[in-house]
Design a protein around this motif. Structure first.
Motif, PDB file in Angstrom:
ATOM      1  N   GLN A 144       0.827  -1.202   0.000  1.00 45.66           N
ATOM      2  CA  GLN A 144       0.000   0.000   0.000  1.00 45.66           C
ATOM      3  C   GLN A 144       0.862   1.253   0.000  1.00 45.66           C
ATOM      4  OE1 GLN A 144      -2.764  -0.374   3.241  1.00 45.66           O
ATOM      5  NE2 GLN A 144      -3.952  -1.971   2.204  1.00 45.66           N
ATOM      6  N   LYS A 145       2.017   1.184   0.646  1.00 43.69           N
ATOM      7  CA  LYS A 145       2.912   2.346   0.684  1.00 43.69           C
ATOM      8  C   LYS A 145       3.678   2.529  -0.621  1.00 43.69           C
ATOM      9  CE  LYS A 145       3.860   1.995   5.627  1.00 43.69           C
ATOM     10  NZ  LYS A 145       4.880   1.640   6.611  1.00 43.69           N
ATOM     11  N   HIS A 146       4.182   1.418  -1.172  1.00 44.97           N
ATOM     12  CA  HIS A 146       5.106   1.517  -2.298  1.00 44.97           C
ATOM     13  C   HIS A 146       4.564   0.978  -3.622  1.00 44.97           C
ATOM     14  CE1 HIS A 146       8.174   2.618   0.580  1.00 44.97           C
ATOM     15  NE2 HIS A 146       7.869   1.543   1.295  1.00 44.97           N
ATOM     16  N   GLY A 147       3.371   0.396  -3.619  1.00 40.81           N
ATOM     17  CA  GLY A 147       2.838  -0.212  -4.833  1.00 40.81           C
ATOM     18  C   GLY A 147       3.462  -1.588  -5.044  1.00 40.81           C
ATOM     19  N   PHE A 148       3.083  -2.258  -6.111  1.00 38.66           N
ATOM     20  CA  PHE A 148       3.681  -3.561  -6.386  1.00 38.66           C
ATOM     21  C   PHE A 148       3.882  -3.749  -7.881  1.00 38.66           C
ATOM     22  CE2 PHE A 148      -0.561  -4.807  -7.444  1.00 38.66           C
ATOM     23  CZ  PHE A 148      -0.470  -5.960  -8.185  1.00 38.66           C
ATOM     24  N   ASP A 149       4.800  -4.627  -8.199  1.00 43.94           N
ATOM     25  CA  ASP A 149       5.131  -4.932  -9.579  1.00 43.94           C
ATOM     26  C   ASP A 149       4.161  -6.007 -10.070  1.00 43.94           C
ATOM     27  OD1 ASP A 149       6.257  -5.467 -12.011  1.00 43.94           O
ATOM     28  OD2 ASP A 149       8.179  -6.171 -11.222  1.00 43.94           O
ATOM     29  N   PRO A 150       3.356  -5.710 -11.083  1.00 47.07           N
ATOM     30  CA  PRO A 150       2.369  -6.689 -11.546  1.00 47.07           C
ATOM     31  C   PRO A 150       2.972  -7.827 -12.371  1.00 47.07           C
ATOM     32  CG  PRO A 150       2.263  -4.737 -12.893  1.00 47.07           C
ATOM     33  CD  PRO A 150       3.232  -4.440 -11.780  1.00 47.07           C
ATOM     34  N   GLN A 151       4.285  -7.788 -12.600  1.00 46.17           N
ATOM     35  CA  GLN A 151       4.913  -8.820 -13.424  1.00 46.17           C
ATOM     36  C   GLN A 151       4.681 -10.222 -12.855  1.00 46.17           C
ATOM     37  OE1 GLN A 151       9.108  -8.406 -14.148  1.00 46.17           O
ATOM     38  NE2 GLN A 151       9.189 -10.224 -15.421  1.00 46.17           N
ATOM     39  N   GLU A 152       4.739 -10.357 -11.549  1.00 46.36           N
ATOM     40  CA  GLU A 152       4.524 -11.663 -10.917  1.00 46.36           C
ATOM     41  C   GLU A 152       3.112 -12.176 -11.219  1.00 46.36           C
ATOM     42  OE1 GLU A 152       4.296 -11.927  -6.502  1.00 46.36           O
ATOM     43  OE2 GLU A 152       6.171 -13.028  -6.749  1.00 46.36           O
ATOM     44  N   ALA A 153       2.126 -11.307 -11.092  1.00 46.52           N
ATOM     45  CA  ALA A 153       0.741 -11.701 -11.357  1.00 46.52           C
ATOM     46  C   ALA A 153       0.539 -12.017 -12.837  1.00 46.52           C
ATOM     47  CB  ALA A 153      -0.218 -10.594 -10.920  1.00 46.52           C
ATOM     48  N   MET A 154       1.138 -11.219 -13.721  1.00 50.73           N
ATOM     49  CA  MET A 154       0.998 -11.474 -15.154  1.00 50.73           C
ATOM     50  C   MET A 154       1.705 -12.769 -15.556  1.00 50.73           C
ATOM     51  SD  MET A 154      -0.968  -9.204 -16.358  1.00 50.73           S
ATOM     52  CE  MET A 154      -1.820  -9.310 -14.815  1.00 50.73           C
ATOM     53  N   SER A 155       2.867 -13.021 -14.973  1.00 47.68           N
ATOM     54  CA  SER A 155       3.573 -14.277 -15.249  1.00 47.68           C
ATOM     55  C   SER A 155       2.734 -15.460 -14.787  1.00 47.68           C
ATOM     56  CB  SER A 155       4.937 -14.305 -14.544  1.00 47.68           C
ATOM     57  OG  SER A 155       5.765 -13.300 -15.048  1.00 47.68           O
ATOM     58  N   LEU A 156       2.136 -15.313 -13.621  1.00 49.79           N
ATOM     59  CA  LEU A 156       1.282 -16.370 -13.093  1.00 49.79           C
ATOM     60  C   LEU A 156       0.109 -16.620 -14.046  1.00 49.79           C
ATOM     61  CD1 LEU A 156       0.747 -18.317 -10.747  1.00 49.79           C
ATOM     62  CD2 LEU A 156      -0.511 -16.491  -9.614  1.00 49.79           C
ATOM     63  N   LEU A 157      -0.477 -15.554 -14.556  1.00 51.85           N
ATOM     64  CA  LEU A 157      -1.596 -15.686 -15.494  1.00 51.85           C
ATOM     65  C   LEU A 157      -1.156 -16.412 -16.771  1.00 51.85           C
ATOM     66  CD1 LEU A 157      -4.510 -15.078 -16.317  1.00 51.85           C
ATOM     67  CD2 LEU A 157      -3.700 -12.881 -17.173  1.00 51.85           C
ATOM     68  N   VAL A 158      -0.029 -16.007 -17.324  1.00 47.26           N
ATOM     69  CA  VAL A 158       0.456 -16.614 -18.567  1.00 47.26           C
ATOM     70  C   VAL A 158       0.784 -18.090 -18.356  1.00 47.26           C
ATOM     71  CG1 VAL A 158       2.378 -16.625 -20.220  1.00 47.26           C
ATOM     72  CG2 VAL A 158       1.277 -14.469 -19.591  1.00 47.26           C
ATOM     73  N   PHE A 159       1.550 -18.398 -17.308  1.00 51.43           N
ATOM     74  CA  PHE A 159       1.941 -19.787 -17.081  1.00 51.43           C
ATOM     75  C   PHE A 159       0.749 -20.645 -16.664  1.00 51.43           C
ATOM     76  CE2 PHE A 159       6.280 -17.969 -16.640  1.00 51.43           C
ATOM     77  CZ  PHE A 159       6.841 -18.665 -17.703  1.00 51.43           C
ATOM     78  N   ASN A 160      -0.211 -20.060 -15.965  1.00 50.48           N
ATOM     79  CA  ASN A 160      -1.399 -20.827 -15.609  1.00 50.48           C
ATOM     80  C   ASN A 160      -2.263 -21.105 -16.836  1.00 50.48           C
ATOM     81  OD1 ASN A 160      -1.087 -21.514 -12.974  1.00 50.48           O
ATOM     82  ND2 ASN A 160      -2.146 -19.742 -12.177  1.00 50.48           N
ATOM     83  N   THR A 161      -2.340 -20.153 -17.737  1.00 50.53           N
ATOM     84  CA  THR A 161      -3.097 -20.390 -18.962  1.00 50.53           C
ATOM     85  C   THR A 161      -2.424 -21.487 -19.779  1.00 50.53           C
ATOM     86  OG1 THR A 161      -3.845 -18.097 -18.980  1.00 50.53           O
ATOM     87  CG2 THR A 161      -4.013 -19.313 -21.051  1.00 50.53           C
ATOM     88  N   ALA A 162      -1.105 -21.393 -19.930  1.00 45.92           N
ATOM     89  CA  ALA A 162      -0.371 -22.430 -20.665  1.00 45.92           C
ATOM     90  C   ALA A 162      -0.464 -23.774 -19.943  1.00 45.92           C
ATOM     91  CB  ALA A 162       1.088 -22.023 -20.836  1.00 45.92           C
TER      92      ALA A 162
END
Length: 180
Positions: A80-98
């Protein structure tokens, strides 16, 4: 493919040769009887897969894992203070779809295989950058550069992961189950 001859004879690149184990694929190889046969297998499987409700179920399973991750991130005071990098979530989405399409499974964030796939993806991205020098200067395919060795090692690990999934499926295979 309606005009298959138009797709034959594409220029080759050393990178694709490594990624496809000497062009054993349907996307980059020449149009041959073997190509036609290999193309039928995933095409038929995808048509069967897409015709059922499995696509929606697997997508929902993948999104549930991602929503869980995002919920955790929203509640995290550091995020909440610094935000987060969405790359982890997007990678999870891509690898989960595959993973869903290929192996009928969704990965959790702390899954060892998922973490290995992320690591390999990042290493390939860093190593390849603008491609391999052998893609541009063909003589370099015969000189084992550190980048080529690294890419080949990563591909062997990836092929090992896929083979492990296949072996696991063979153990659980049920010939009486039409969905298997």
């Amino acid at each position: 493919v309606r005009k298959s001859n138009e797709f034959a004879g594409r220029p080759t690149s050393y990178s694709f040769e490594i990624f496809t184990e000497n062009f054993k694929d349907i996307a980059l190889s020449d149009f041959t009887p073997q190509w036609r046969f290999l193309r039928k297998i995933p095409s038929a499987a995808f048509r069967r897969f897409a015709s059922r409700d499995q696509v929606g179920e697997l997508s929902l399973k993948s999104f549930k894992v991602i929503m869980k991750l995002l919920d955790e991130k929203v509640d995290d005071s550091e995020v909440q203070k610094h935000g987060f990098d969405p790359q982890e979530a997007m990678s999870l989405l891509v690898f989960n779809t595959a993973g869903a399409l290929n192996f009928n499974k969704a990965y959790e964030l702390d899954d060892k295989v998922f973490q290995e796939l992320i690591s390999m993806s990042q290493k390939i991205e860093k190593a390849m950058g603008n491609g391999l020098i052998a893609d541009y200067i063909p003589i370099f395919r015969y000189i084992p550069t550190p980048t080529v060795r690294l890419v080949k090692e990563i591909m062997q690990v990836f092929i090992g992961i896929v083979q492990d999934e296949i072996d696991e499926h063979k153990k659980k295979f049920d010939e009486n189950d039409l969905k298997d």
